[in-house]
Motif scaffolding. Structure first.
Motif, short mmCIF file in Angstrom:
data_model
loop_
_atom_site.label_atom_id
_atom_site.label_comp_id
_atom_site.label_asym_id
_atom_site.label_seq_id
_atom_site.Cartn_x
_atom_site.Cartn_y
_atom_site.Cartn_z
N HIS A 145 0.81 -1.22 0.00
CA HIS A 145 0.00 0.00 0.00
C HIS A 145 0.84 1.28 0.00
N HIS A 146 2.16 1.14 -0.03
CA HIS A 146 3.03 2.32 -0.01
C HIS A 146 4.16 2.09 -1.00
N HIS A 147 3.90 2.38 -2.27
CA HIS A 147 4.90 2.20 -3.33
C HIS A 147 4.67 3.23 -4.43
N LEU A 148 4.56 4.48 -4.03
CA LEU A 148 4.21 5.55 -4.97
C LEU A 148 5.26 5.69 -6.07
N GLY A 149 6.54 5.68 -5.72
CA GLY A 149 7.58 5.82 -6.72
C GLY A 149 7.55 4.71 -7.75
N PHE A 150 7.24 3.50 -7.30
CA PHE A 150 7.16 2.36 -8.20
C PHE A 150 5.97 2.52 -9.15
N GLU A 151 4.84 2.98 -8.64
CA GLU A 151 3.66 3.20 -9.49
C GLU A 151 3.95 4.27 -10.54
N GLN A 152 4.66 5.32 -10.15
CA GLN A 152 4.98 6.37 -11.10
C GLN A 152 5.95 5.87 -12.17
N ALA A 153 6.88 5.00 -11.79
CA ALA A 153 7.78 4.41 -12.77
C ALA A 153 7.00 3.57 -13.78
N ILE A 154 6.00 2.84 -13.31
CA ILE A 154 5.17 2.02 -14.21
C ILE A 154 4.36 2.91 -15.15
N LEU A 155 3.78 3.99 -14.62
CA LEU A 155 3.04 4.93 -15.46
C LEU A 155 3.95 5.51 -16.55
N TYR A 156 5.15 5.89 -16.16
CA TYR A 156 6.11 6.43 -17.11
C TYR A 156 6.46 5.40 -18.17
N TRP A 157 6.60 4.15 -17.77
CA TRP A 157 6.98 3.10 -18.71
C TRP A 157 5.85 2.82 -19.70
N HIS A 158 4.62 2.82 -19.25
CA HIS A 158 3.50 2.63 -20.17
C HIS A 158 3.39 3.80 -21.14
N PHE A 159 3.70 5.01 -20.67
CA PHE A 159 3.74 6.17 -21.57
C PHE A 159 4.78 5.96 -22.66
N VAL A 160 5.95 5.44 -22.30
CA VAL A 160 7.00 5.15 -23.27
C VAL A 160 6.51 4.11 -24.28
N ASP A 161 5.78 3.09 -23.81
CA ASP A 161 5.23 2.07 -24.70
C ASP A 161 4.28 2.68 -25.73
N VAL A 162 3.38 3.53 -25.27
CA VAL A 162 2.38 4.13 -26.16
C VAL A 162 3.06 5.02 -27.20
N VAL A 163 4.04 5.81 -26.78
CA VAL A 163 4.75 6.66 -27.73
C VAL A 163 5.45 5.82 -28.80
N TRP A 164 6.02 4.69 -28.40
CA TRP A 164 6.69 3.84 -29.38
C TRP A 164 5.70 3.28 -30.39
N LEU A 165 4.50 2.92 -29.97
CA LEU A 165 3.51 2.42 -30.91
C LEU A 165 3.19 3.48 -31.97
N PHE A 166 3.03 4.74 -31.54
CA PHE A 166 2.80 5.82 -32.50
C PHE A 166 4.01 6.00 -33.42
N LEU A 167 5.22 5.86 -32.86
CA LEU A 167 6.42 5.98 -33.66
C LEU A 167 6.50 4.87 -34.71
N PHE A 168 6.23 3.65 -34.29
CA PHE A 168 6.32 2.52 -35.22
C PHE A 168 5.32 2.66 -36.36
N ILE A 169 4.09 3.03 -36.01
CA ILE A 169 3.04 3.13 -37.03
C ILE A 169 3.29 4.30 -37.97
N SER A 170 3.62 5.47 -37.43
CA SER A 170 3.72 6.67 -38.25
C SER A 170 5.09 6.85 -38.90
N VAL A 171 6.16 6.74 -38.12
CA VAL A 171 7.49 7.04 -38.65
C VAL A 171 8.07 5.85 -39.42
#
Length: 265
Positions: A234-260
């Motif tokens: 119940h106390h792992h805020l930094g870990f949750e933020q790291a996961i959120l950041y990593w999923h953001f990186v995943d989504v950006v890569w999908l847009f990069l792969f499809i468009s670029v």
């Protein structure tokens, strides 16, 4: 009257030298980076010193934050809400940063001017095959998103081994992704100076690669904190933020792969 007990749940941060030290380090990195690109003498030496200073000061700063949240108990639920909101706003700013890069790419690719030969990719540019290294990197990055999600659920369920193995797998996949990205850059048939295509390609994929490296460091710190018994279910805020950041990186890569890579190539 006990004056050591505060009447509110918020953390009043003590004076710290690290914010201004990080600011000066970033200034040195920026100026020395420009000097290096322009061929000034000692530019690379100053860039190395600035980078070492930046990493050192940020490490000490984050160490203080981890101590405040883990051992001193300053990160109450009210403080965690504020930190979560701040990180979400940071991710939103990152979204708009990448929107600007995609805007530059589509501005040139959707309506190529006569200077580009009225064609995209521009004449003379040999693009990369999206079904080779880019597709492999897509599979690797999406797999890392699955393993980090498994690690998160394992932490909530109290499965310590699952957290550790999931994070190790995630960091390993992220490292492999970065290695393949470097391999792709080394063998690419065009460079940053090859017109607007080279500029937009390396700006988009390069900044994404930097975000992957930052996310990898973020998750590695989370792994060491798990090994040190800093995090609970119940106390792992930094870990949750790291996961959120990593999923953001995943989504950006999908847009990069499809468009670029796919459409733009």
């Amino acid at each position: 009257m006990n004056r050591s007990v505060q009447a509110h749940p918020f953390h009043l941060v003590e004076a710290s030298p690290w914010p201004i030290a990080v600011s000066f380090s970033l200034l040195v990195v920026t100026l020395s980076g420009v000097m290096t690109f322009q061929g000034y003498p000692n530019g690379l030496f100053l860039l190395t010193l600035g980078f070492i200073s930046l990493v050192s000061t940020m490490t000490l700063w984050f160490k203080d934050i981890s101590r405040e949240g883990t051992f001193q108990g300053h990160h109450t639920f009210a403080v965690q809400k504020g930190l979560s909101l701040g990180f979400v706003l940071f991710v939103v700013s990152e979204v708009f940063f990448f929107i600007s890069i995609f805007w530059a790419f589509f501005h040139s690719s959707l309506a190529p001017t006569v200077e580009l030969g009225a064609h995209w990719p521009p004449a003379g540019i040999e693009t990369l095959n999206p079904w080779e290294v880019p597709l492999l990197n897509t599979v690797i990055l999406l797999s890392s998103g699955a393993t980090v999600t498994y690690a998160h659920h394992s932490l909530i369920q109290g499965n310590r081994a699952g957290v550790i193995y999931g994070l190790i797998a995630t960091v390993a996949l992220a490292t492999v992704f970065t290695g393949f990205q470097a391999f792709e850059y080394y063998n690419a048939p065009f460079t940053f100076s090859d017109g607007v295509y080279g500029s937009t390609f390396y700006m988009a994929t390069g900044f994404h690669g930097i975000h992957v490296i930052v996310g990898t460091i973020f998750l590695t710190v989370g792994l060491f904190r798990v090994l040190s018994y800093h995090l609970t279910d119940h106390h792992h805020l930094g870990f949750e933020q790291a996961i959120l950041y990593w999923h953001f990186v995943d989504v950006v890569w999908l847009f990069l792969f499809i468009s670029v890579y796919w459409w733009g190539g």
